[in-house]
Write a protein that holds these residues in place. Structure first.
Motif, PDB file in Angstrom:
ATOM      1  N   ALA A 329       0.960  -1.293   0.021  1.00 22.22           N
ATOM      2  CA  ALA A 329      -0.025  -0.153  -0.024  1.00 22.22           C
ATOM      3  C   ALA A 329       0.862   1.380   0.063  1.00 22.22           C
ATOM      4  O   ALA A 329       1.821   1.201   0.597  1.00 22.22           O
ATOM      5  CB  ALA A 329      -0.888  -0.107   1.155  1.00 22.22           C
ATOM      6  N   ASP A 330       0.477   2.268  -0.714  1.00 17.02           N
ATOM      7  CA  ASP A 330       1.142   3.293  -0.957  1.00 17.02           C
ATOM      8  C   ASP A 330       0.842   4.719  -0.308  1.00 17.02           C
ATOM      9  O   ASP A 330       1.218   5.779  -0.133  1.00 17.02           O
ATOM     10  CB  ASP A 330       1.372   3.855  -2.184  1.00 17.02           C
ATOM     11  CG  ASP A 330       0.125   4.484  -2.891  1.00 17.02           C
ATOM     12  OD1 ASP A 330      -0.811   4.105  -2.336  1.00 17.02           O
ATOM     13  OD2 ASP A 330       0.252   4.979  -4.210  1.00 17.02           O
ATOM     14  N   ASP A 334       3.248   8.447  -3.622  1.00 17.91           N
ATOM     15  CA  ASP A 334       3.942   7.539  -4.510  1.00 17.91           C
ATOM     16  C   ASP A 334       5.290   6.835  -3.770  1.00 17.91           C
ATOM     17  O   ASP A 334       5.990   6.335  -4.559  1.00 17.91           O
ATOM     18  CB  ASP A 334       4.593   8.342  -5.781  1.00 17.91           C
ATOM     19  CG  ASP A 334       3.278   8.751  -6.586  1.00 17.91           C
ATOM     20  OD1 ASP A 334       2.271   8.053  -6.746  1.00 17.91           O
ATOM     21  OD2 ASP A 334       3.537  10.047  -7.471  1.00 17.91           O
ATOM     22  N   THR A 335       5.069   6.561  -2.654  1.00 16.17           N
ATOM     23  CA  THR A 335       6.157   6.093  -2.021  1.00 16.17           C
ATOM     24  C   THR A 335       6.543   4.414  -2.536  1.00 16.17           C
ATOM     25  O   THR A 335       7.608   4.086  -2.800  1.00 16.17           O
ATOM     26  CB  THR A 335       6.108   6.017  -0.411  1.00 16.17           C
ATOM     27  OG1 THR A 335       5.789   7.425  -0.064  1.00 16.17           O
ATOM     28  CG2 THR A 335       7.099   5.395   0.326  1.00 16.17           C
ATOM     29  N   GLY A 336       5.290   3.830  -2.832  1.00 18.91           N
ATOM     30  CA  GLY A 336       5.351   2.315  -3.208  1.00 18.91           C
ATOM     31  C   GLY A 336       5.571   2.408  -4.660  1.00 18.91           C
ATOM     32  O   GLY A 336       5.214   1.062  -5.158  1.00 18.91           O
ATOM     33  N   ALA A 337       5.486   3.174  -5.440  1.00 17.18           N
ATOM     34  CA  ALA A 337       5.351   3.172  -6.752  1.00 17.18           C
ATOM     35  C   ALA A 337       6.500   2.413  -7.320  1.00 17.18           C
ATOM     36  O   ALA A 337       7.675   2.347  -6.834  1.00 17.18           O
ATOM     37  CB  ALA A 337       5.265   4.587  -7.444  1.00 17.18           C
ATOM     38  N   ARG A 338       6.383   1.835  -8.488  1.00 19.90           N
ATOM     39  CA  ARG A 338       7.427   1.090  -9.312  1.00 19.90           C
ATOM     40  C   ARG A 338       7.277   1.474 -10.819  1.00 19.90           C
ATOM     41  O   ARG A 338       6.011   1.820 -11.286  1.00 19.90           O
ATOM     42  CB  ARG A 338       7.368  -0.594  -9.469  1.00 19.90           C
ATOM     43  CG  ARG A 338       7.212  -0.922  -7.915  1.00 19.90           C
ATOM     44  CD  ARG A 338       9.003  -1.086  -7.414  1.00 19.90           C
ATOM     45  NE  ARG A 338       8.972  -1.618  -6.043  1.00 19.90           N
ATOM     46  CZ  ARG A 338       8.975  -1.098  -4.925  1.00 19.90           C
ATOM     47  NH1 ARG A 338       8.877   0.099  -4.850  1.00 19.90           N
ATOM     48  NH2 ARG A 338       9.207  -1.720  -3.807  1.00 19.90           N
ATOM     49  N   GLY A 389      -1.287  -4.623  -4.212  1.00 16.12           N
ATOM     50  CA  GLY A 389      -1.775  -5.779  -5.253  1.00 16.12           C
ATOM     51  C   GLY A 389      -0.652  -6.442  -5.993  1.00 16.12           C
ATOM     52  O   GLY A 389       0.591  -5.959  -5.561  1.00 16.12           O
ATOM     53  N   THR A 390      -0.888  -7.446  -6.607  1.00 16.47           N
ATOM     54  CA  THR A 390       0.076  -8.275  -7.343  1.00 16.47           C
ATOM     55  C   THR A 390      -0.007  -7.952  -8.803  1.00 16.47           C
ATOM     56  O   THR A 390      -1.465  -8.348  -9.325  1.00 16.47           O
ATOM     57  CB  THR A 390       0.010  -9.700  -6.885  1.00 16.47           C
ATOM     58  OG1 THR A 390       0.279  -9.785  -5.641  1.00 16.47           O
ATOM     59  CG2 THR A 390       1.090 -10.533  -7.562  1.00 16.47           C
TER      60      THR A 390
END
Length: 398
Positions: A329-330, A334-338, A389-390
């Protein structure tokens, strides 16, 4: 970047519940075996860029260099070289094998020269391409993959305690492995089905009684009573994949999927030669030309760390590359953005949670994918993804 509308194939072996559960839809009561994502003409995905729905194949044909990128276009021509699926096996699929590229080319040319119709039930080759494939488990997933060591296959047959199977076991113990596997598989599949059926039924009852390592074969026999493929299946490794584990199946490797839900990717071909567990045509001479008669390791794959949090399933093939992102979860940032780089055509599939895709392309700046939903990304677009999510990523090898 475009959301895809994908067809579901209702093959008889399909689960009635697994794909609806993934999609969050109501089961129809009918088998739903495969969700196809790609440009295969048999069941193409569709998209809409504002001028009405069109197939993904039509979209690529209109501007192949922009859609595929120059490298993929040069390597594979003006077509998407892979097909992505969600596969839901409610009962065992046929025992089968796929040809190499050269075998497919010569087999296809021969059938074309002889005028065998493409839809003929005895046709082996629907196209001139090979069909390597990779399956990644979303749930516990059972399958058969590659020949066991000959002595181990002999022990399994001997353990059933059936006199009619002793000559097969003796062959497996006394001859060189490749020669023995060829002779036994040919003998089982070439035998008169009516004559062999009582032996298959006794083997099935023995497997039911013995349990343990025989349990999968008892289950196969319940779906395919009297089929010689029940005995042929005992020549192969039985594998149970945990979620996230995968199998790669190259040319000549006999295999069958038995149960479970998985993400499957393959070269864009429809060439299947069946060895058993099917009422369909079995061409034994052609099988002998294609099957690799050698014991192999089952080769369970686990994802390897890649750049930017990507987890890659290694496969020795250029037409496709499968990977996944497990996104946290971000919290609205956008901390968890890839970031998924541009360079080749891509299909992105969500299998868990919610994944948001963002791109700077003006016509499709953001898409939200939930389980079972997918998007097509042309070669020129870079995508940023956030969870939780995956997300599975299908593209070509770079």
């Amino acid at each position: 970047m475009d959301s895809l509308d994908n067809p579901i194939r209702p093959y008889a072996w399909g689960s009635t519940t697994a794909i609806p559960a993934l999609l969050g839809t109501v089961p129809t009561g009918e088998p739903q075996a495969e969700l196809w994502m790609g440009a295969h003409p048999g069941a193409p995905s569709r998209l809409n860029r504002g001028a009405g729905p069109r197939t993904l194949g039509e979209t690529i044909t209109a501007d192949p260099e922009s859609e595929l990128g120059p490298r993929a276009l040069a390597a594979f021509g003006p077509r998407l070289p892979f097909l992505l699926k969600v596969l839901a096996a409610g009962s065992p699929l046929s025992l089968q094998v796929h040809p190499s590229r050269s075998q497919a080319q010569s087999g296809f040319a021969d059938e074309e020269r002889r005028g065998v119709p493409l839809d003929a039930p005895h046709r082996n080759y629907k196209d001139a391409n090979h069909k390597p494939e990779l399956i990644c488990a979303l749930t516990p997933f059972e399958g058969l993959c590659g020949f066991r060591p000959a002595a181990r296959a002999a022990a399994l047959l001997e353990g059933l305690g059936i006199d009619e199977l002793k000559p097969y076991a003796l062959t497996l113990r006394s001859r060189p492995a490749g020669e023995a596997l060829r002779e036994v598989l040919t003998g089982l599949l070439g035998a008169d089905r009516t004559t062999l059926a009582p032996t298959v039924d006794r083997a099935a009852r023995a497997a039911e009684r013995l349990g343990g390592e025989y349990t999968p074969y008892a289950a196969i026999a319940r779906h395919h009573p009297g089929d010689p493929g029940v005995l042929a299946a005992m020549l192969l490794h039985h594998v149970t994949l945990r979620p996230g584990e995968a199998l790669y199946l190259g040319a000549g490797v006999p295999h069958a999927y038995l149960s479970g839900l998985g993400v499957e990717i393959m070269a864009n071909s429809d060439n299947v030669l069946r060895c058993g567990l099917t009422p369909k045509h079995v061409d034994i001479p052609e099988l002998l030309r294609v099957v690799r008669f050698e014991p192999t390791d089952a080769g369970v794959l686990r994802p390897e760390p890649g750049p930017g949090g990507e987890e890659v399933y290694p496969a020795p093939i250029d037409e496709f590359r499968l990977s996944r992102y497990v996104l946290e979860a971000d919290a609205g940032t956008d901390t968890g953005a890839r970031t998924i780089p541009a360079g080749g055509p891509q299909i992105l599939l969500c299998t868990h949670g919610t994944v948001i895709l963002r791109t700077d392309a003006p016509q499709s700046a953001e898409l939200t994918l939930r389980p079972g939903r997918s998007a097509y990304v042309p070669a020129s677009e870079t995508v940023t993804i956030t969870g939780p999510g995956t997300l599975f990523r299908a593209t070509v090898a770079q």
